[in-house]
Design a protein around this motif. Structure first.
Motif, PDB file in Angstrom:
ATOM      1  N   THR A  79       0.896  -1.109  -0.059  1.00 52.33           N
ATOM      2  CA  THR A  79       0.363  -0.124   0.218  1.00 52.33           C
ATOM      3  C   THR A  79       0.657   1.272   0.053  1.00 52.33           C
ATOM      4  OG1 THR A  79      -1.807  -1.434   0.999  1.00 52.33           O
ATOM      5  CG2 THR A  79      -1.959   1.068   1.438  1.00 52.33           C
ATOM      6  N   ILE A  80       2.138   1.212   1.040  1.00 51.29           N
ATOM      7  CA  ILE A  80       2.420   2.456   0.990  1.00 51.29           C
ATOM      8  C   ILE A  80       3.699   2.880  -0.080  1.00 51.29           C
ATOM      9  CG2 ILE A  80       5.036   3.380   2.570  1.00 51.29           C
ATOM     10  CD1 ILE A  80       4.039   1.780   4.642  1.00 51.29           C
ATOM     11  N   LEU A  81       4.179   1.805  -0.429  1.00 51.75           N
ATOM     12  CA  LEU A  81       4.637   1.933  -2.185  1.00 51.75           C
ATOM     13  C   LEU A  81       4.189   1.729  -3.229  1.00 51.75           C
ATOM     14  CD1 LEU A  81       6.978  -1.252  -2.147  1.00 51.75           C
ATOM     15  CD2 LEU A  81       8.097   1.642  -1.585  1.00 51.75           C
ATOM     16  N   ALA A  82       2.832   1.581  -3.533  1.00 53.85           N
ATOM     17  CA  ALA A  82       1.477   1.719  -4.015  1.00 53.85           C
ATOM     18  C   ALA A  82       1.844   3.168  -4.539  1.00 53.85           C
ATOM     19  CB  ALA A  82       0.199   0.625  -4.373  1.00 53.85           C
ATOM     20  N   MET A  83       1.192   3.574  -3.040  1.00 55.68           N
ATOM     21  CA  MET A  83       0.526   5.470  -3.283  1.00 55.68           C
ATOM     22  C   MET A  83       1.737   5.733  -3.748  1.00 55.68           C
ATOM     23  SD  MET A  83      -2.136   5.288  -2.218  1.00 55.68           S
ATOM     24  CE  MET A  83      -2.533   3.767  -3.109  1.00 55.68           C
ATOM     25  N   VAL A  84       2.800   5.817  -3.351  1.00 53.71           N
ATOM     26  CA  VAL A  84       4.152   6.275  -4.135  1.00 53.71           C
ATOM     27  C   VAL A  84       4.805   6.380  -5.454  1.00 53.71           C
ATOM     28  CG1 VAL A  84       6.391   7.422  -3.902  1.00 53.71           C
ATOM     29  CG2 VAL A  84       4.650   7.001  -1.861  1.00 53.71           C
ATOM     30  N   VAL A  85       4.178   5.285  -5.969  1.00 57.36           N
ATOM     31  CA  VAL A  85       4.969   5.323  -7.235  1.00 57.36           C
ATOM     32  C   VAL A  85       3.414   5.524  -8.565  1.00 57.36           C
ATOM     33  CG1 VAL A  85       5.815   3.114  -8.841  1.00 57.36           C
ATOM     34  CG2 VAL A  85       6.462   3.558  -6.956  1.00 57.36           C
ATOM     35  N   SER A  86       2.295   4.707  -7.951  1.00 58.29           N
ATOM     36  CA  SER A  86       0.984   4.378  -8.970  1.00 58.29           C
ATOM     37  C   SER A  86       0.580   6.706  -8.975  1.00 58.29           C
ATOM     38  CB  SER A  86      -0.105   4.254  -8.514  1.00 58.29           C
ATOM     39  OG  SER A  86       0.320   2.693  -8.678  1.00 58.29           O
ATOM     40  N   SER A  87       0.324   6.934  -7.850  1.00 54.80           N
ATOM     41  CA  SER A  87       0.412   8.541  -7.581  1.00 54.80           C
ATOM     42  C   SER A  87       1.429   9.204  -8.257  1.00 54.80           C
ATOM     43  CB  SER A  87      -0.061   8.523  -6.437  1.00 54.80           C
ATOM     44  OG  SER A  87       1.481   8.798  -5.687  1.00 54.80           O
TER      45      SER A  87
END
Length: 279
Positions: A79-87
């Motif tokens: 969740t943390i990595l996806a929030m940074v990378v995808s956003s």
């Protein structure tokens, strides 16, 4: 008179729909408090065996506690990595213009049409080669990162953040640039705090998807101590004589984190899914 009848029918329909929706959760909780034989009989009365079922669950050789920790680690990091990378990807597709931008985004959307079943064999072969590549062992098969890395930049999340970024006030970005703030600072100090509802919705979706993920962890995590909750719960039901009381207790406990995440962020989730931006 007809309006009153129509309203009564609406309330009747909504009541029935609510009961149908809530009943599985109600039955799951009731079943966790009963013995396996009572669950098989279909009893709808609460029993007094929840702690006994919990004790049996923790004493079993299924390593439920380890699986809970594994699921929590994978879900939180994903969740943390996806929030940074995808956003960041969705933000870039709107803010930075180039000739190839729309073509690249179209390819990302086309990737949503490829079923995951078609990618399992190539992914397995790819990650299996990382075992002999030194530093890349951290993302090889049978490691949490093998599950995490393929979920931090999904087509859905990139599309979701791109759509929300289109309604982001560009004047804030221009003002920040005039004040001398760098591009990274604009993203982390202005864009992310301003889009709290958008991130809340993405957190709920990503966490729940990662927490309930079954197929790829089944392939990638081969050691019993590395298994996640869906794998352990599935193994419980495959025994010759399943203990349904214990299984339902395990399901109830596994439901708590996702339920907490959703109820804590339900208002922001609704606002984020409708594309609104709140400061």
């Amino acid at each position: 008179m007809s309006k009153k009848v129509l309203r009564v029918l609406q309330y009747v329909f909504l009541t029935i729909a609510s009961i149908v929706s809530v009943f599985p959760i109600f039955w799951m909780i009731i079943a966790s408090t009963n013995q396996s034989v009572d669950v098989t009989k279909g009893t709808l009365m609460p029993g007094g065996y929840f702690f006994e079922n919990l004790k049996t669950l923790l004493a079993s050789d299924l390593q439920y506690t380890a699986a809970f920790k594994n699921s929590l680690l994978i879900a939180v990091v994903t969740t943390i990595l996806a929030m940074v990378v995808s956003s960041a990807a969705g933000y870039a597709f709107v803010i930075y213009k180039s000739r190839a931008r729309e073509r690249v985004f179209s390819l990302i959307l086309l990737s949503m049409m490829i079923p995951f079943a078609a990618l399992m064999v190539p992914l397995f072969r790819l990650f299996s080669k990382f075992n002999s590549m030194g530093p890349l062992k951290v993302i090889a098969l049978n490691t949490p990162m093998a599950v995490i890395i393929i979920a931090i930049a999904t087509a859905f999340l990139i599309f979701f953040f791109r759509q929300n970024t289109q309604s982001f006030p560009k004047e804030l970005i221009e003002a920040a640039r005039i004040d001398g703030l760098g591009e990274a600072g604009i993203f982390f100090r202005i864009f992310m705090p301003t889009n709290k509802s958008c991130y809340a919705a993405a957190i709920v979706v990503t966490f729940m998807t990662s927490w309930n993920n079954y197929l790829w962890p089944l392939i990638a995590l081969q050691s019993p101590e590395k298994r996640t909750l869906p794998l352990v719960i599935s193994a419980m039901g495959s025994s010759y004589t399943p203990d349904y009381g214990m299984i339902m207790t395990a399901v109830v406990i596994a439901t708590i984190p996702t339920a907490l995440i959703f109820f804590l962020m339900q208002k922001q989730f609704v606002a984020g899914m409708t594309g609104s931006v709140k400061g």
